[in-house]
Design a protein around this motif. Structure first.
Motif, PDB file in Angstrom:
ATOM      1  N   ARG A  61      51.449  67.199  46.136  1.00  0.00           N
ATOM      2  CA  ARG A  61      52.922  66.398  45.822  1.00  0.00           C
ATOM      3  C   ARG A  61      53.317  65.908  47.261  1.00  0.00           C
ATOM      4  O   ARG A  61      54.228  64.754  47.198  1.00  0.00           O
ATOM      5  CB  ARG A  61      53.822  67.492  45.239  1.00  0.00           C
ATOM      6  CG  ARG A  61      53.397  68.042  43.831  1.00  0.00           C
ATOM      7  CD  ARG A  61      54.114  69.100  43.599  1.00  0.00           C
ATOM      8  NE  ARG A  61      55.722  68.552  43.389  1.00  0.00           N
ATOM      9  CZ  ARG A  61      56.612  69.159  42.620  1.00  0.00           C
ATOM     10  NH1 ARG A  61      56.392  70.231  42.232  1.00  0.00           N
ATOM     11  NH2 ARG A  61      57.935  68.669  42.932  1.00  0.00           N
ATOM     12  N   TYR A  62      52.799  66.404  48.337  1.00  0.00           N
ATOM     13  CA  TYR A  62      53.163  65.979  49.568  1.00  0.00           C
ATOM     14  C   TYR A  62      52.126  65.758  50.440  1.00  0.00           C
ATOM     15  O   TYR A  62      51.237  66.732  50.469  1.00  0.00           O
ATOM     16  CB  TYR A  62      54.400  66.719  50.308  1.00  0.00           C
ATOM     17  CG  TYR A  62      55.852  66.616  49.262  1.00  0.00           C
ATOM     18  CD1 TYR A  62      56.621  65.821  49.560  1.00  0.00           C
ATOM     19  CD2 TYR A  62      55.977  67.897  48.586  1.00  0.00           C
ATOM     20  CE1 TYR A  62      57.548  65.734  48.803  1.00  0.00           C
ATOM     21  CE2 TYR A  62      57.228  67.663  47.895  1.00  0.00           C
ATOM     22  CZ  TYR A  62      57.948  66.890  48.088  1.00  0.00           C
ATOM     23  OH  TYR A  62      59.308  66.826  47.108  1.00  0.00           O
ATOM     24  N   TYR A  63      52.219  64.709  51.593  1.00  0.00           N
ATOM     25  CA  TYR A  63      51.238  64.655  52.346  1.00  0.00           C
ATOM     26  C   TYR A  63      51.698  64.473  53.778  1.00  0.00           C
ATOM     27  O   TYR A  63      52.652  64.049  53.933  1.00  0.00           O
ATOM     28  CB  TYR A  63      50.141  63.330  52.281  1.00  0.00           C
ATOM     29  CG  TYR A  63      49.655  63.317  50.916  1.00  0.00           C
ATOM     30  CD1 TYR A  63      48.378  63.921  50.511  1.00  0.00           C
ATOM     31  CD2 TYR A  63      50.290  62.742  49.751  1.00  0.00           C
ATOM     32  CE1 TYR A  63      47.795  63.808  49.323  1.00  0.00           C
ATOM     33  CE2 TYR A  63      49.910  62.578  48.674  1.00  0.00           C
ATOM     34  CZ  TYR A  63      48.583  63.008  48.395  1.00  0.00           C
ATOM     35  OH  TYR A  63      47.887  63.263  47.099  1.00  0.00           O
ATOM     36  N   SER A  64      51.202  65.163  54.855  1.00  0.00           N
ATOM     37  CA  SER A  64      51.650  65.123  56.275  1.00  0.00           C
ATOM     38  C   SER A  64      51.465  63.830  56.892  1.00  0.00           C
ATOM     39  O   SER A  64      50.580  62.955  56.350  1.00  0.00           O
ATOM     40  CB  SER A  64      51.050  66.136  56.869  1.00  0.00           C
ATOM     41  OG  SER A  64      49.739  66.054  57.124  1.00  0.00           O
ATOM     42  N   ASN A 111      61.143  67.862  56.405  1.00  0.00           N
ATOM     43  CA  ASN A 111      61.281  69.341  56.166  1.00  0.00           C
ATOM     44  C   ASN A 111      62.195  69.761  57.248  1.00  0.00           C
ATOM     45  O   ASN A 111      62.956  68.935  58.239  1.00  0.00           O
ATOM     46  CB  ASN A 111      59.863  70.108  56.208  1.00  0.00           C
ATOM     47  CG  ASN A 111      59.172  70.084  57.630  1.00  0.00           C
ATOM     48  OD1 ASN A 111      59.844  69.353  58.568  1.00  0.00           O
ATOM     49  ND2 ASN A 111      57.850  70.229  57.594  1.00  0.00           N
ATOM     50  N   ALA A 112      62.450  71.110  57.274  1.00  0.00           N
ATOM     51  CA  ALA A 112      63.385  71.711  58.162  1.00  0.00           C
ATOM     52  C   ALA A 112      63.196  71.518  59.777  1.00  0.00           C
ATOM     53  O   ALA A 112      64.130  71.239  60.435  1.00  0.00           O
ATOM     54  CB  ALA A 112      63.575  73.232  58.038  1.00  0.00           C
ATOM     55  N   ARG A 163      57.767  64.516  58.684  1.00  0.00           N
ATOM     56  CA  ARG A 163      57.834  63.735  57.321  1.00  0.00           C
ATOM     57  C   ARG A 163      56.735  64.220  56.553  1.00  0.00           C
ATOM     58  O   ARG A 163      55.561  64.360  56.724  1.00  0.00           O
ATOM     59  CB  ARG A 163      57.364  62.202  57.759  1.00  0.00           C
ATOM     60  CG  ARG A 163      58.623  61.705  58.590  1.00  0.00           C
ATOM     61  CD  ARG A 163      58.141  60.089  59.138  1.00  0.00           C
ATOM     62  NE  ARG A 163      59.107  59.476  60.047  1.00  0.00           N
ATOM     63  CZ  ARG A 163      59.428  59.638  61.201  1.00  0.00           C
ATOM     64  NH1 ARG A 163      58.711  60.639  61.970  1.00  0.00           N
ATOM     65  NH2 ARG A 163      60.452  58.850  61.606  1.00  0.00           N
ATOM     66  N   MET A 164      57.204  64.173  55.112  1.00  0.00           N
ATOM     67  CA  MET A 164      56.259  64.731  54.089  1.00  0.00           C
ATOM     68  C   MET A 164      56.214  63.519  53.241  1.00  0.00           C
ATOM     69  O   MET A 164      57.072  63.074  52.406  1.00  0.00           O
ATOM     70  CB  MET A 164      56.714  65.972  53.552  1.00  0.00           C
ATOM     71  CG  MET A 164      56.718  67.057  54.587  1.00  0.00           C
ATOM     72  SD  MET A 164      55.224  67.428  55.271  1.00  0.00           S
ATOM     73  CE  MET A 164      54.345  68.090  53.964  1.00  0.00           C
ATOM     74  N   PHE A 165      55.228  62.840  52.832  1.00  0.00           N
ATOM     75  CA  PHE A 165      54.807  61.654  52.130  1.00  0.00           C
ATOM     76  C   PHE A 165      54.615  62.036  50.638  1.00  0.00           C
ATOM     77  O   PHE A 165      53.495  62.877  50.582  1.00  0.00           O
ATOM     78  CB  PHE A 165      54.131  60.546  52.735  1.00  0.00           C
ATOM     79  CG  PHE A 165      54.453  59.891  54.270  1.00  0.00           C
ATOM     80  CD1 PHE A 165      55.203  59.007  53.951  1.00  0.00           C
ATOM     81  CD2 PHE A 165      54.124  60.747  55.103  1.00  0.00           C
ATOM     82  CE1 PHE A 165      55.556  58.373  55.372  1.00  0.00           C
ATOM     83  CE2 PHE A 165      54.639  60.055  56.539  1.00  0.00           C
ATOM     84  CZ  PHE A 165      55.160  59.032  56.470  1.00  0.00           C
TER      85      PHE A 165
END
Length: 110
Positions: A10-13, A43-44, A48-50
């Motif tokens: 669901r998310y990519y670094s 995130n905290a 970035r989470m794409f």
């Protein structure tokens, strides 16, 4: 352009994205600041989470800037003026490139 990212995530670094596009992470961060269509979650820690939608938008930006030679201002204007048309054309081009690659593989196997 074919990128190799696992589709089940669901998310990519930013590191995964940069590696998939074969560019530096700093370029991805720069494009994130320059283009409004990119909206990665943070995130905290502030990393970035794409999302898959962000990846599609990055592919479009990459196509305009790196493959078609648009300037950043030109790409930004192009995206704002005809975003729906541009996305449709880009998706068609991507599908055709995938089909071409498959056909080439079949030809080589024969």
């Amino acid at each position: 352009m074919n990128i190799n990212l696992p589709s089940e995530k669901r998310y990519y670094s930013i590191g995964e994205v940069a590696k998939a596009f074969d560019v530096n992470a700093s370029l991805i961060r720069f494009w994130d600041k320059e283009f409004d269509i990119l909206k990665p979650k943070k995130n905290a820690k502030g990393n970035r989470m794409f999302t898959p939608e962000d990846i599609k938008n990055l592919q479009l930006i990459y196509h305009l800037v790196k493959e078609r030679g648009f300037t950043l201002d030109g790409a930004r204007t192009h995206l704002k003026e005809g975003q729906k048309k541009t996305l449709d054309k880009f998706e068609i081009i991507t599908k055709l490139e995938t089909i071409r690659l498959q056909l080439t593989n079949i030809k080589n196997q024969l």
